[in-house]
Each structure stands twice: as C-alpha cells, then as structure tokens.
Design a protein around this motif. Structure first.
Motif, mmCIF file in Angstrom:
data_model
loop_
_atom_site.group_PDB
_atom_site.id
_atom_site.type_symbol
_atom_site.label_atom_id
_atom_site.label_comp_id
_atom_site.label_asym_id
_atom_site.label_seq_id
_atom_site.Cartn_x
_atom_site.Cartn_y
_atom_site.Cartn_z
ATOM 1 N N GLN A 301 0.833 -1.210 0.000
ATOM 2 C CA GLN A 301 0.000 0.000 0.000
ATOM 3 C C GLN A 301 0.862 1.252 0.000
ATOM 4 O OE1 GLN A 301 -2.848 -1.135 3.265
ATOM 5 N NE2 GLN A 301 -4.293 -0.801 1.571
ATOM 6 N N ARG A 337 0.136 4.969 -10.852
ATOM 7 C CA ARG A 337 -0.710 3.996 -10.148
ATOM 8 C C ARG A 337 -0.383 3.963 -8.663
ATOM 9 N NH1 ARG A 337 0.989 0.916 -14.222
ATOM 10 N NH2 ARG A 337 1.876 -0.716 -12.908
ATOM 11 N N ILE A 341 -2.709 4.461 -5.288
ATOM 12 C CA ILE A 341 -2.802 3.462 -4.223
ATOM 13 C C ILE A 341 -2.461 4.077 -2.864
ATOM 14 C CG2 ILE A 341 -1.655 1.364 -3.356
ATOM 15 C CD1 ILE A 341 -1.778 0.395 -6.318
ATOM 16 N N ASP A 344 -5.473 5.891 -1.773
ATOM 17 C CA ASP A 344 -6.459 4.909 -1.310
ATOM 18 C C ASP A 344 -6.136 4.453 0.106
ATOM 19 O OD1 ASP A 344 -7.754 5.025 -3.703
ATOM 20 O OD2 ASP A 344 -7.320 2.963 -4.328
ATOM 21 N N ARG A 349 -8.847 2.568 1.904
ATOM 22 C CA ARG A 349 -9.184 1.575 0.881
ATOM 23 C C ARG A 349 -8.124 0.475 0.835
ATOM 24 N NH1 ARG A 349 -12.848 3.645 -3.943
ATOM 25 N NH2 ARG A 349 -14.223 4.909 -2.645
ATOM 26 N N SER A 351 -6.757 -1.083 -1.769
ATOM 27 C CA SER A 351 -5.995 -1.287 -3.008
ATOM 28 C C SER A 351 -4.567 -1.696 -2.683
ATOM 29 C CB SER A 351 -5.918 0.001 -3.830
ATOM 30 O OG SER A 351 -7.031 0.782 -3.649
ATOM 31 N N ARG A 352 -4.041 -2.565 -3.483
ATOM 32 C CA ARG A 352 -2.655 -3.009 -3.278
ATOM 33 C C ARG A 352 -1.894 -2.976 -4.586
ATOM 34 N NH1 ARG A 352 -2.001 -5.085 1.828
ATOM 35 N NH2 ARG A 352 -4.023 -4.966 2.882
ATOM 36 N N TYR A 353 -0.653 -2.570 -4.497
ATOM 37 C CA TYR A 353 0.183 -2.495 -5.689
ATOM 38 C C TYR A 353 0.642 -3.898 -6.077
ATOM 39 C CZ TYR A 353 3.542 -0.785 -9.041
ATOM 40 O OH TYR A 353 4.219 -0.544 -10.209
#
Ligand code: FAD
Length: 608
Positions: A301, A337, A341, A344, A349, A351-353
């Motif tokens: 993250q 991106r 993230i 987020d 949130r 979201s994960r890279y």
C-alpha cells in the motif's frame, strides 16, 4: 518497526481512525485528514487528485520545488525535436487548475527540507523569499522522484552539458538547438538517450551516441537491439559502443568529449542520460528504511517503515511483479498507479500495488522496441530456469498492403509442475504492432498466464490489423510445442560457440541443416551448414548422418519446424534451431555469408 510490520498499520487509535474505510454516511464523523504531498508531478499529482476524489474534507497540500506541476517529462525530447510544437502542451495541468477543480493547496517553488516524524511536521522553504516554516501532517506522501546520474568526471559542470529532468532543462537544450546547434554528443544509449538522439537528428544536428555497454538499450537483450542500431546507422547517427566519456573540456566556444578509448569528440552540446537514482535525502534523514539501491522501502500500500508516511514513484523501492523481489524501476505508469494506491491507503481503501513489470516501449525513427517482464540476461544473471523462443511474424496479414515484420522473443518457465510455461518476459522489435503485442503479453504476465494460454488467446483480427494467428498466438504455439516435445529446439548459442564450425566440419559437433531454397542459402547461411530444401528432404534422408544431431533451420523457423517433424518421425536426433537465420542475423549482423564460424563483435558482446 520494520516495513513489513508496518503493512498492518493502524496500531495506534489515531492511526485506525484515519485509515478506516470510507463510508459516505459516516464521513462527517471522521476527523478530516491533513495530507501533505512532496513532489507535484507523476506520483504526487496522482496521489493529490485521487485523495480529493476520496475525501472532500481532507486538507491536501502539495509541495513542488519547481515552478510546474504535473508536466509531461516523457514528452520533453519531442518538444526539443519540434514534434511537439509548443511548451504548453507539455503541461498536463496547472497549479491553478489543481486549486480550482480539486481544492488542493498547491505550493510551487516550495521545497520540503526535512521531516520530523515524532511531531509529524515537515520544514518547508519558500524558494522565492527564502522564508522557512513548518507544516503538520496526519499523512505524508513522498513523491520527489529521482535525479539523473551524472558521471563524476572532470568538466561535467561545464556550460553546454545537460541532463533532462525539469522543464527548465529542456528550455535550455531547445534554446541551444534553436540557436543553430551543429553537433551534439549524447552520453548514454538508453531510452532517454535514444529518444533525444532521434530528435536531434530531426533538427539537423550531427549526433554521436556514446554508450558504455556493447549494446544500446541495456534493459533489452543485445540481439533484440540490432534493428535499433541499424536504424540509427541508417540515419547517420555516429555510435560509440563499449566506450565512455571520461572528461569534458571547453575548446573555444564549444566542448570536447574525451572518451576512454582516447578519442575526442567535438560538440556544441552534450546531453547526459545514463540513468537515475532515487531522490531519497528526505527519507534517509528521517530514518526511513531504504533498500540497497537507495529506494524507500514500501509495502503493497506504498507505506514506508513509518505508517504515517507513504512513498511512490521513482523514489520507492517496489517489488517486481514476477518473482516478487525488491526492485527499482523508474517509469511513469507505475508512479501514477502508486500515487493512486497511496491515496487509497490514506483513506482506508484496500488497493494493493501488484508490482512493476517494467513494461516499456521506445520508438527510434521507424523502429519500435518494447519489453515486459524479465530479459534473458536478467534471468541468466539470477540463475533462473527459463527457455526462449523467437518468432518473426508480420504485424498484420501479409496479403494486405503495408505489412511490417517484427521479432518477438518470449521467455518462459520450462520446469515441470503447475506453473510450467509461465511467461517470464517478452521483448519485441520491429515496426507497427510491436507495442500491441507487448501490451497483450504484459497483461498475460500480470495474470500469471502460461504459454499454453497464449495459444488460446483470442485477439481482434481483420487483415489490416492482425492475423488469424496473431504473433502472440504464434509465440504461444512455438513455446508450447517446445514444452510438449513436439519439436525439440536448440538455441542459437549452440552455433555461436567459438570453434563450432570447425568441430562440426570435423564431425565432432551438431550439423546445421539449412532447409531453405538454394537461392536463399547462397545469400547467406550458418557456419558449416548443408542445404537440403524442406520439399526435397524426404527423398534425401540418406545424405544426413544418423550418429550426430541435426539442427534444422530456415529463415524464421517454420520450415525448420516442418523439417524437424519429418526427421523426428524418421528416427533422427534432431532439433529446430530457434528463430532461424533471421535470429542468427540479429546476433551476428556483421557476419559475412561464409562458413568460417568466426564469432562476431556483436556475438561476443552478447557474451556468447
Ligand atoms: P517526478 O515525476 O520526477 O516528480 C518529482 C517531483 O518532485 C519533481 O518535480 C521535483 O521537483 C519534486 N521534488 C523533489 N524533491 C522535492 C522536495 N524536497 N520538495 C518539493 N518538491 C520536490 N517513463 C515512462 O514510463 N515512459 C516514458 O516515455 C518516459 N520518458 C521519460 C523521458 C524523460 C526525458 C524523463 C526525464 C523521464 C521519462 N520517464 C518515462 C520516466 C518518468 O517520467 C518517471 O518515472 C516519472 O515521472 C516518476 O514520477 P515521480 O512522481 O516519482 O517523480
């Protein structure tokens, strides 16, 4: 706390509150987050705008030490070359728009000098006035990017020597070209160096590229760069491979670049593009965990070893997407991106890279080269198991006018087991359609697909766009056939071994069998090869030895494959020579059409 532990951030109550999931109904109950962002271009601007879309309540301050935010540094070489005709087009968005549309407090010409993690404050200098002040934060995103590496050689600070990073750099360079620059030296034959060289040539500047390695575009495998090299030579770019700039001297109004080889190159301007290093000073001084290549360690993250601080873009040490090892891969897409993230994560949130594959593309005159995932030399260096195939298809149906050929190299895992055939990397070079094939394979890699999946991949087809068997399918067919044992393959390295021709002629090594026409054979063939066209093969089996391995090859691999199938079924020890004569020529562009078996400069350069 280590960076891995920090992945489960939220230990302290304040932390938990700040990262709780967004729920519109409960928004007002959450204390507004004060988010500071350092760096206002790719990663920083993405983080800022995403943060605003997630929270209307957050206080978002974006610090950028330069005068511009969110500019297209990738477009800078093309502005210098006149392809992009106005500077304004490089400015993707302005501070004013970020203020009005996103209610972001944008502070350009403000440099963040230090981070005090204990009090969660940063010290900032307003560059116009020299005033210094402090700003507190709940969350901090570091997106300061990277700085160009400059060789530590005498004269590197002379006027007329430039690196490329900010818009001011390109202003100086363009002014020099506009003033009638005649001759330039580009130090570094990587992406930026090549793009710059092309644009200098567009402007009528006599250009030399000096590259330390024996090949251009070092991230790619050497043989895949041969068409780029040929294109530069066709456009009169002077290339010095395996050489380096060891000093710069002022001579009259101009410069001289002194090379390790002893040569001196006159130049009105020098552009240095030899790589970048993460601009990690703030992170180092704040005691954040740093990787061996200088990148700030982050979790999926984008959290650093301090859960209140994220790092994104060129400054961050991420994981590469295939084996999950730490890596430093400076590219614009990943930076954007990662910015999203990080925002987020700030607002809870999940979201994960997924990691960076290094998917990249470069155009040099009429040639495009693109790659994704690992190169062969990286896999070899890391001792990984891999196999490779080459195909040389056209970008669209050959009968439709304008078809252009490409070479597509696919690297995959041959080891038996559930992951057999997993795609590890791909490179392509040629004309139109190279980017599309690499993009398709990039998605395949990200999805963990195998070469068997590439056989089944359904892609859009009409004669002017592709083929019913797309190059991606073709690479899948060849690779999957190899793994199934349908056509044993020998790699080109077998015949590139020094002394191979002599050993083959003495009956001590494999025998290359050229199954093309006699006319094709006469135009050039492998050392020690014999010629039996595939159409005559069944009738001439008696001419082939049964006590030595036969290496079939044709121009691109297809007739070699047919010959391999014929000989296999007649009990010969046989293999198809991967990629055919065209692949041999990529390895040995200088090789005369003779059977003397000398290793060429290019073959030697590839380490074979
Ligand atoms: P940057 O975009 O570099 O932004 C960092 C910003 O932080 C800078 O503006 C800097 O002034 C600011 N900053 C630094 N320190 C501070 C501080 N202490 N306080 C305040 N502000 C600070 N990538 C591709 O994928 N494709 C391409 O075609 C491509 N072409 C390129 C061409 C050129 C000429 C260059 C230079 C790069 C190119 N790249 C390309 C690389 C790509 O631009 C970078 O990977 C990307 O911009 C990195 O984003 P970032 O947000 O990490 O850093």
């Amino acid at each position: 706390m280590t960076w891995r532990q920090s992945a489960s951030a939220g230990e302290d109550p304040e932390d938990r509150r700040a990262v709780s999931p967004i729920n519109p109904a409960s928004q007002s109950a959450v204390r507004p987050v004060k988010l500071l962002i350092v760096g206002g271009v790719a990663g920083g601007a993405s983080a800022a705008t995403r943060a605003r879309r997630l929270s209307e309540d957050a206080e978002i301050i974006l610090f950028e030490k330069g005068p511009d935010v969110s500019f297209a540094n990738c477009g800078m070489p093309y502005y210098a070359g006149g392809v992009i005709d106005s500077r304004e087009k490089l400015v993707v968005t302005t501070p004013e728009r970020l203020r009005r549309r996103f209610a972001i407090d944008v502070r350009t010409r403000h440099e963040v000098l230090a981070i005090d993690r204990d009090s969660r404050r940063v010290r900032v200098r307003e560059l116009e006035t020299g005033r210094e002040y402090e700003e507190s934060y709940d969350r901090l995103v570091l997106a300061p990017g990277a700085v160009p590496v400059t060789p530590e050689v005498p004269g590197i600070d002379l006027p007329g020597i430039f690196t490329l990073r900010a818009l001011e750099d390109i202003d100086h360079i363009k002014a020099g070209i506009d003033a009638g620059l005649k001759r330039a030296v580009v130090v570094g034959g990587g992406f930026i160096g090549l793009e710059f060289a092309e644009n200098l040539v567009h402007r009528g500047v006599a250009t030399t590229i000096v590259e330390l390695q024996q090949q251009l575009l070092p991230p790619l495998d050497a043989e895949m760069t041969t068409p780029i090299l040929a294109s530069l030579v066709r456009h009169d770019v002077d290339l010095r491979l395996g050489d380096s700039a060891v000093a710069f001297e002022q001579v009259g109004q101009g410069l001289e670049v002194c090379l390790a080889s002893g040569e001196r190159l006159p130049a009105g301007m020098v552009v240095v593009g030899v790589g970048v290093r993460p601009l990690n000073t703030l992170a180092v001084e704040a005691g954040l965990e740093i990787g061996p290549r200088g990148g700030v360690r982050v979790d999926e993250q984008m959290r650093t070893s301090d859960p209140a601080i994220h790092a994104v873009g060129d400054v961050a040490e991420i994981r590469e997407a295939i084996f999950g090892e730490p890596a430093q891969i400076p590219l614009a897409g990943p930076a954007n991106r990662q910015g999203r993230i990080a925002a987020d994560a700030v607002f809870g949130r999940e979201s994960r890279y997924r990691g960076t594959q290094g998917t990249s593309v470069v155009g040099v005159f009429e040639v495009t080269a693109a790659s994704t995932g690992f190169s062969e030399k990286q896999l070899r260096r890391e001792g990984r198991h891999y196999r490779k195939v080459y195909v040389h298809p056209a970008n669209h149906a050959g009968y439709y006018p304008g078809a252009e050929s490409m070479t597509l190299k696919l690297l995959f895992d041959p080891q038996p087991g559930p992951r057999q055939g997993r795609i590890l990397g791909a490179q392509a070079v040629g004309g139109h359609g190279v980017d599309k094939r690499i993009d398709v394979i990039a998605i395949a890699i990200q999805s963990g697909l195998t070469v068997y999946d590439l056989e089944e991949t359904e892609l859009a087809y009409a004669p002017q766009y592709g083929s019913a068997k797309d190059p991606v399918n073709m690479a899948g067919f060849v690779a999957a056939g190899l793994l199934r044992g349908d056509h044993p393959q020998a790699d080109m390295e077998t015949v590139l071994e020094p002394g191979f021709a002599e050993r083959s002629q003495a009956g001590e090594a494999e025998i290359p069998l050229d199954v093309r026409t006699p006319e094709e054979f006469a135009r050039g063939h492998l050392p020690a090869a014999i010629n039996i066209p595939v159409e005559e093969l069944r009738a001439r089996l008696g001419e082939l030895p049964r006590n030595r391995r036969v290496l079939c090859y044709c121009q691109v691999g297809y007739r070699g494959y047919l010959a391999t199938r014929i000989l296999l079924q007649h009990g010969f020890d046989v293999a198809n020579l991967g990629g055919g004569y065209k692949t041999f020529r990529l390895h040995c562009p200088d090789e005369p059409a003779a059977a003397d078996g000398r290793a060429t400069r290019q073959a030697a350069a590839v380490g074979r």
